[in-house]
Design a protein around this motif. Structure first.
Motif, PDB file in Angstrom:
ATOM      1  N   PRO A   1       0.786  -1.234   0.000  1.00 19.81           N
ATOM      2  CA  PRO A   1       0.000   0.000   0.000  1.00 19.81           C
ATOM      3  C   PRO A   1       0.813   1.277   0.000  1.00 19.81           C
TER       4      PRO A   1
ATOM      5  N   CYS B   1       4.393   2.644  -5.137  1.00 20.22           N
ATOM      6  CA  CYS B   1       3.681   2.608  -6.417  1.00 20.22           C
ATOM      7  C   CYS B   1       4.693   2.796  -7.544  1.00 20.22           C
TER       8      CYS B   1
ATOM      9  N   SER C   1       4.697   2.795 -11.628  1.00 18.65           N
ATOM     10  CA  SER C   1       3.812   2.805 -12.785  1.00 18.65           C
ATOM     11  C   SER C   1       4.597   3.097 -14.055  1.00 18.65           C
TER      12      SER C   1
ATOM     13  N   HIS D   1      -1.349  10.326 -10.343  1.00 19.45           N
ATOM     14  CA  HIS D   1      -1.959   9.001 -10.222  1.00 19.45           C
ATOM     15  C   HIS D   1      -1.427   8.276  -8.988  1.00 19.45           C
ATOM     16  N   ALA D   2      -0.102   8.313  -8.793  1.00 16.57           N
ATOM     17  CA  ALA D   2       0.505   7.656  -7.629  1.00 16.57           C
ATOM     18  C   ALA D   2       0.035   8.312  -6.335  1.00 16.57           C
TER      19      ALA D   2
ATOM     20  N   SER E   1      -2.793   9.835  -5.766  1.00 21.28           N
ATOM     21  CA  SER E   1      -4.178   9.455  -5.486  1.00 21.28           C
ATOM     22  C   SER E   1      -4.269   8.031  -4.950  1.00 21.28           C
ATOM     23  N   LYS E   2      -3.364   7.148  -5.392  1.00 19.77           N
ATOM     24  CA  LYS E   2      -3.361   5.770  -4.904  1.00 19.77           C
ATOM     25  C   LYS E   2      -2.817   5.678  -3.486  1.00 19.77           C
TER      26      LYS E   2
ATOM     27  N   GLU F   1      -5.182   7.289  -0.891  1.00 23.20           N
ATOM     28  CA  GLU F   1      -6.581   6.945  -1.119  1.00 23.20           C
ATOM     29  C   GLU F   1      -7.379   7.062   0.180  1.00 23.20           C
TER      30      GLU F   1
ATOM     31  N   SER G   1       7.088  -3.442  -4.182  1.00 26.89           N
ATOM     32  CA  SER G   1       5.967  -2.971  -4.987  1.00 26.89           C
ATOM     33  C   SER G   1       5.832  -3.804  -6.241  1.00 26.89           C
TER      34      SER G   1
ATOM     35  N   GLU H   1       3.092  -1.620 -12.157  1.00 30.21           N
ATOM     36  CA  GLU H   1       1.776  -1.335 -12.696  1.00 30.21           C
ATOM     37  C   GLU H   1       1.937  -0.790 -14.111  1.00 30.21           C
TER      38      GLU H   1
ATOM     39  N   GLU I   1      -6.142   4.820 -18.335  1.00 30.69           N
ATOM     40  CA  GLU I   1      -6.229   4.442 -16.924  1.00 30.69           C
ATOM     41  C   GLU I   1      -5.660   5.515 -16.012  1.00 30.69           C
TER      42      GLU I   1
ATOM     43  N   THR J   1      -8.001   9.893 -13.084  1.00 28.57           N
ATOM     44  CA  THR J   1      -7.958  10.767 -11.902  1.00 28.57           C
ATOM     45  C   THR J   1      -7.705  12.224 -12.277  1.00 28.57           C
TER      46      THR J   1
END
Length: 290
Positions: free
Chosen positions: A21, A24, A26, A76-77, A79-80, A83, A254, A257, A263, A267
């Motif tokens: 969690p 990240c 990506s 994006h990272a 927001s993840k 979260e 990690s 992704e 995708e 966001t």
């Protein structure tokens, strides 16, 4: 060709990548992204004008889009990793004395951007005092002639030079050089040193002489001024690119992704008003060579 299935199933020595969690990583294939003028206006409106001007400092449209994708992947990272928190997505970044971007209002969010060849990638970690670094290079880049490899290699440690010289072909020599370069860059970015540190002051020890496509390696070790440094590395060879990430020993591992543009754009909620103050910046983008 890098695919989501390959990456999430990517096996490395003695373990598997696990989704955690607080990290990240990506990657997006830029060959799959060609935003329209309306989309570009919408995305430019998400950021402070200074940030877009930094994107437009690149000479070509291609490199501008790589930079923009990196900023979008950071959002994006963010927001993840945050979260469920009532936090605004970042619109502008500060820079350290070595040029590393950071968010002063989110000291527990660290990130790094890299783009080369067909891909843009972002590695982010959430945690106070956490570190993270990332670098990626295309194997067959025409921007890296053999003469440059030879010249830069001489600045590496003696052990690394021997590692490179113990190659059976020019292709293997190039791959080993880029592997070391990406590792050094990822570590220097994680520490925030920049390239002010002599390249031979940090040296890597390899348990696996060569990378295997789509199989990540986690047991490479680093020594700085002869002393072992207790940080983690991950190396990956995929779709003719080499990627290396460095992160704090306390941070969890990690997964990788692999995103399609649609995708990581989920966001992003910008505006498309043609009277927007960023419209001149969009026009500047289209004045650049592709």
């Amino acid at each position: 060709m890098l695919t989501r299935k390959m990456m999430f199933g990517c096996q490395f020595k003695n373990s598997f990548f696990r989704m955690a969690p607080k990290t990240c990583l990506s990657i997006v294939n830029m060959n799959m992204w060609a935003p329209s003028k309306e989309q570009l206006l919408c995305l430019f409106s998400l950021f402070d004008e200074k940030e877009i001007e930094r994107c437009l400092a690149y000479r070509t449209q291609e490199n501008c889009l790589h930079r923009l994708a990196g900023l979008l992947l950071v959002r994006h990272a963010f927001s993840k990793l945050f979260e469920g928190k009532e936090l605004s997505l970042p619109t502008c970044f500060e820079r350290s004395s070595h040029g590393k971007p950071f968010l002063p209002d989110a000291p527990d969010f660290q990130f790094n951007i890299s783009h080369n060849g067909n891909y843009t990638s972002v590695f982010a970690v959430r945690g106070f005092h956490a570190i993270c670094g990332l670098d990626m290079m295309e194997l067959n880049s025409s921007r890296l002639p053999t003469s440059m490899i030879a010249a830069v290699s001489r600045k590496f440690s003696e052990q690394e030079q021997s590692f490179i010289n113990n190659s059976e072909s020019a292709e293997e020599r190039r791959a080993k050089f880029l592997r070391i370069w990406c590792l050094k860059e990822s570590y220097l970015k994680a520490k925030g040193y920049g390239l002010s540190v002599p390249l031979d002051s940090i040296s890597f020890q390899f348990n696996h002489p060569n990378l295997t496509k789509d199989i990540a390696v986690l047991d490479t070790q680093i020594f700085e001024e002869g002393e072992r440094v207790d940080v983690k590395f991950m190396e990956l060879l995929f779709d003719n690119h080499i990627l290396a990430v460095c992160w704090d020993k306390f941070a969890p591992e990690s997964s990788v992704e692999v995103l399609e543009p649609a995708e990581f754009l989920k966001t992003q909620n910008g505006v498309t008003n043609v009277d927007s103050p960023v419209m001149p910046l969009v026009n500047t983008f289209y004045e650049k060579p592709k």
